[in-house]
Design an enzyme around this catalytic site. Structure first.
Site, PDB file in Angstrom:
ATOM      1  N   GLU A   1     -58.357  20.615  49.827  1.00 32.57           N
ATOM      2  CA  GLU A   1     -59.288  19.676  49.190  1.00 32.57           C
ATOM      3  C   GLU A   1     -58.589  18.908  48.073  1.00 32.57           C
ATOM      4  O   GLU A   1     -57.808  19.471  47.306  1.00 32.57           O
ATOM      5  CB  GLU A   1     -60.472  20.452  48.618  1.00 32.57           C
ATOM      6  CG  GLU A   1     -61.510  19.613  47.899  1.00 32.57           C
ATOM      7  CD  GLU A   1     -62.676  20.451  47.382  1.00 32.57           C
ATOM      8  OE1 GLU A   1     -63.463  19.926  46.584  1.00 32.57           O
ATOM      9  OE2 GLU A   1     -62.792  21.635  47.769  1.00 32.57           O
TER      10      GLU A   1
ATOM     11  N   GLU B   1     -64.012  13.569  40.854  1.00 34.28           N
ATOM     12  CA  GLU B   1     -65.396  13.940  40.546  1.00 34.28           C
ATOM     13  C   GLU B   1     -65.812  13.343  39.205  1.00 34.28           C
ATOM     14  O   GLU B   1     -64.996  13.183  38.293  1.00 34.28           O
ATOM     15  CB  GLU B   1     -65.566  15.456  40.527  1.00 34.28           C
ATOM     16  CG  GLU B   1     -65.476  16.085  41.903  1.00 34.28           C
ATOM     17  CD  GLU B   1     -65.906  17.550  41.902  1.00 34.28           C
ATOM     18  OE1 GLU B   1     -66.914  17.872  42.551  1.00 34.28           O
ATOM     19  OE2 GLU B   1     -65.214  18.355  41.243  1.00 34.28           O
TER      20      GLU B   1
END
Length: 367
Positions: A165, A169
């Site tokens: 990943e 964010e």
């Protein structure tokens, strides 16, 4: 600003069922049975769409139980309409020539300015869309506006089927910064490896270009074309010689999700800026929180090297957690069974309702 809805046209609200082996969970040490061979991204065994995006080959019955992953193609995705978005991911059959994106959960909206809106309501649990094609190294840039509300997180990430990943964010009401992070096969490190990058103009009011430049030997995060962080593969190599560096084909995902809810851990709630205020005037007025996406561009690192008939990525027969082997193949990515209602998955099988994404075509006015 918020979406004011005029003449809402509800096009579809879809639901689907998948055949799932009753209470059969899966992980790398507990593989799926042959009757329900595919381990979904949520760790449950099943058939049909369980064998497509997010299917974990290391936890499935065999390394070939999951369908091959659609190979990367250079593209610049805009959202003047949603004809290339399948609003219910459980109906995707693996044919990436038909759709560029699928809605995994929640509701998308399309503004009159041609922006894609991802919505969060108290009931829908947030919205996530995933690319139908995978990237195996390349440069991905998302042009977006984030949310601005405490407890609400906007995210632009890449996610592989074995949980490699890479993240951008934007938590809560911190509208002058973004956060970068990465994970190797879903392992949560004891010490965070995230970074915070500030001095941005309001990320809710202004579009910014957020880039993940993921190459085989280095990973770079950039904002508006300016590098803010670089990670070398060599920096992630442990004393055991294993590089804990994202290295497996990944989907691009965009989402808005509720971190600030009572079900979250206290640390997550604090990171996200506290509990969500569902009485916020913006929420009351629009009926949702939202983030906006104007475009996503993808440049594949392997596009020139791949053979002309390349269709998919597959995991090699000697793949293990510490040495995943990826090959480019001409194997089909289409799973003809994914479009049909699935029969019960062997003795003890049950029908399990899968929440479907929904889309509303909206005459929307930004105010």
């Amino acid at each position: 600003m918020s979406f004011k809805l005029s003449i809402p046209l509800v096009v579809s609200l879809l639901a689907s069922f998948s055949a799932v082996s009753a209470q059969t969970q899966c992980n790398a040490t507990s593989l799926c049975p042959s009757s329900a061979p595919c381990c979904s991204e949520f760790g449950f065994c099943g058939t049909g769409d369980f064998c497509l995006g997010g299917c974990n080959p290391l936890a499935s019955n065999t390394l070939t139980s999951c369908m091959p992953e659609p190979v990367c193609q250079n593209a610049n995705h805009t959202f003047k309409d949603t004809s290339r978005i399948l609003t219910n991911a459980t109906y995707f059959d693996g044919n990436a020539t038909k759709y560029d994106w699928v809605v995994n959960s929640g509701t998308i909206i399309n503004s009159t300015a041609g922006e894609l809106g991802l919505t969060l309501t108290e009931d829908n649990g947030g919205t996530r869309i995933s690319s139908t094609r995978y990237v195996h190294y390349g440069t991905i840039t998302a042009r977006l506006k984030t949310g601005k509300w405490g407890g609400v997180v906007t995210a632009f990430i890449t996610m592989s089927d074995i949980k490699d990943e890479i993240d951008w964010e934007f938590p809560g009401d911190q509208v002058t910064e973004g956060q970068s992070n990465f994970f190797w096969q879903g392992v949560i490190p004891q010490k965070t490896v995230g970074g915070t990058h500030g001095n941005l103009t309001d990320t809710f009011s202004n579009y910014h270009d957020y880039t993940i430049d993921w190459q085989e030997d280095a990973l770079t995060w950039a904002i508006d074309g300016q590098t803010v962080r670089t990670l070398k593969r060599s920096d992630t190599t442990g004393d055991d010689g294993v590089s804990r560096y994202p290295s497996t084909p990944s989907r691009v995902q965009l989402s808005i999700w509720p971190a600030g809810i009572n079900a979250s851990g206290q640390g997550t709630i604090e990171w996200a800026g506290g509990l969500i205020n569902w009485d916020d005037p913006d929420y009351k007025s629009a009926g949702h929180f939202y983030a906006l996406v104007e475009s996503v561009s993808i440049t594949c690192a392997d596009s020139k090297a791949n053979p002309s008939d390349a269709q998919s990525y597959v995991y090699g027969k000697n793949t293990s957690a510490f040495s995943p082997q990826i090959a480019v193949s001409n194997e089909t990515t289409v799973n003809s069974g994914a479009m049909a209602l699935r029969a019960l998955a062997g003795a003890g099988g049950v029908w399990t309702a899968i929440g479907a994404g929904a889309f509303m075509a909206l005459g929307a006015l930004l105010v």
